[in-house]
Scaffold this active site. Sequence first.
Site, PDB file in Angstrom:
ATOM      1  N   LYS A  49       0.825  -1.218   0.000  1.00 17.47           N
ATOM      2  CA  LYS A  49       0.000   0.000   0.000  1.00 17.47           C
ATOM      3  C   LYS A  49       0.856   1.265   0.000  1.00 17.47           C
ATOM      4  CE  LYS A  49      -2.195  -0.789   3.836  1.00 17.47           C
ATOM      5  NZ  LYS A  49      -1.552  -2.029   4.249  1.00 17.47           N
ATOM      6  N   ARG A  87      12.173  -6.452   4.513  1.00 15.60           N
ATOM      7  CA  ARG A  87      12.034  -5.022   4.215  1.00 15.60           C
ATOM      8  C   ARG A  87      12.865  -4.163   5.169  1.00 15.60           C
ATOM      9  NH1 ARG A  87       6.112  -2.174   4.657  1.00 15.60           N
ATOM     10  NH2 ARG A  87       6.249  -2.619   6.876  1.00 15.60           N
ATOM     11  N   ARG A 121      -8.569   1.514   9.380  1.00 14.67           N
ATOM     12  CA  ARG A 121      -8.191   0.160   9.756  1.00 14.67           C
ATOM     13  C   ARG A 121      -9.214  -0.513  10.646  1.00 14.67           C
ATOM     14  NH1 ARG A 121      -2.281   1.097   9.033  1.00 14.67           N
ATOM     15  NH2 ARG A 121      -1.103  -0.704   9.556  1.00 14.67           N
ATOM     16  N   ARG A 171       0.416  -8.312  13.605  1.00 18.54           N
ATOM     17  CA  ARG A 171      -0.215  -7.373  12.661  1.00 18.54           C
ATOM     18  C   ARG A 171      -1.156  -8.098  11.710  1.00 18.54           C
ATOM     19  NH1 ARG A 171       4.806  -4.833  10.146  1.00 18.54           N
ATOM     20  NH2 ARG A 171       3.455  -3.440   8.980  1.00 18.54           N
ATOM     21  N   ARG A 197      12.064  -1.797  10.648  1.00 13.26           N
ATOM     22  CA  ARG A 197      11.011  -1.328  11.550  1.00 13.26           C
ATOM     23  C   ARG A 197      10.834  -2.350  12.669  1.00 13.26           C
ATOM     24  NH1 ARG A 197       5.909   0.561   7.969  1.00 13.26           N
ATOM     25  NH2 ARG A 197       4.864  -0.449   9.701  1.00 13.26           N
TER      26      ARG A 197
HETATM   27  P1  AMP Z   1       1.725   1.209   8.824  1.00 11.32           P
HETATM   28  O1  AMP Z   1       2.926   2.009   8.485  1.00 11.32           O
HETATM   29  O2  AMP Z   1       0.504   1.641   8.077  1.00 11.32           O
HETATM   30  O3  AMP Z   1       1.965  -0.277   8.739  1.00 11.32           O
HETATM   31  O4  AMP Z   1       1.403   1.517  10.365  1.00 11.32           O
HETATM   32  C1  AMP Z   1       2.312   1.201  11.394  1.00 11.32           C
HETATM   33  C2  AMP Z   1       1.595   1.162  12.730  1.00 11.32           C
HETATM   34  O5  AMP Z   1       1.015   2.436  13.020  1.00 11.32           O
HETATM   35  C3  AMP Z   1       0.430   0.168  12.806  1.00 11.32           C
HETATM   36  O6  AMP Z   1       0.850  -1.151  13.085  1.00 11.32           O
HETATM   37  C4  AMP Z   1      -0.383   0.783  13.944  1.00 11.32           C
HETATM   38  O7  AMP Z   1       0.209   0.538  15.206  1.00 11.32           O
HETATM   39  C5  AMP Z   1      -0.252   2.276  13.662  1.00 11.32           C
HETATM   40  N1  AMP Z   1      -1.310   2.760  12.728  1.00 11.32           N
HETATM   41  C6  AMP Z   1      -1.139   3.318  11.493  1.00 11.32           C
HETATM   42  N2  AMP Z   1      -2.319   3.631  10.934  1.00 11.32           N
HETATM   43  C7  AMP Z   1      -3.271   3.258  11.828  1.00 11.32           C
HETATM   44  C8  AMP Z   1      -4.695   3.308  11.826  1.00 11.32           C
HETATM   45  N3  AMP Z   1      -5.396   3.797  10.798  1.00 11.32           N
HETATM   46  N4  AMP Z   1      -5.338   2.827  12.921  1.00 11.32           N
HETATM   47  C9  AMP Z   1      -4.662   2.358  13.990  1.00 11.32           C
HETATM   48  N5  AMP Z   1      -3.331   2.254  14.047  1.00 11.32           N
HETATM   49  C10 AMP Z   1      -2.629   2.712  12.985  1.00 11.32           C
END
Ligand code: AMP
Length: 212
Positions: free
Chosen positions: A13, A127, A88, A167, A156
């Site tokens: 994404k 990654r 989410r 996740r 990360r």
């Molecule tokens: P991402 O980079 O989108 O994988 O997000 C990394 C982390 O940020 C996720 O595992 C959540 O802990 C938090 N996070 C990002 N976007 C959201 C969201 N829309 N709702 C809740 N937690 C989020």
Amino acid sequence: MILLLLGPPGAGKGTQGELLAKELGIPKIATGDVLRAALRDGTKLGKEAKSYMDRGDLVPDDVILGIMREKFESDETKDGAVLDGVVRTVPQAHGLGVMLAKLGRGVDKVMLFDIDDEKLVARLSSRTVCDKCQHPFKDREPGTKCEKCGGTLVRRKDDEPEAVRNRLRVYKDQTAPVIEWYEDREAAPLKIKADGSPEEVTERALRALKEK
Ligand code: AMP
């Protein structure tokens, strides 16, 4: 155009969001990037989000909706946005819809990136991302210089195997129901096969946007 991207962690994404935003001439808004920047800067938001993020759990809905409100009340999104990693949960989808409606706007298109679980685990564990510009890289060791901005590539914390498994669980329990929520409402998700090169996937995505 407000285009919302859905799909499991590791489906691409972030990369697709960047490419599509460029093609469409609108900004990409990624809540994960906003939260990681807050974490780095040591702000109140960052401190609040850290423990959830490290475990691979979701940050509370009201925090996310607060970020979205700020973004949609600012000029940054006046021409639209590609939303990556948000929404989410079903309450976030509902909250975003209500907030946008008050501004006379709405989600125009929802896109779902579809891929097998085994591919996801392999992608996430190989990654690294730039600690400055957040660009993801495949099969590059942590510590390498980012060729885009000169930052340093890091793994990360939530790409460690235990957090990755969590996740994927969180995605199935809390995010997958969002697909159905949109099917029943404003915009049935356009399904895009997410395997292949990033360029191939972008091409499929742009074709799907044109056809609809
Ligand atoms: P991402 O980079 O989108 O994988 O997000 C990394 C982390 O940020 C996720 O595992 C959540 O802990 C938090 N996070 C990002 N976007 C959201 C969201 N829309 N709702 C809740 N937690 C989020």
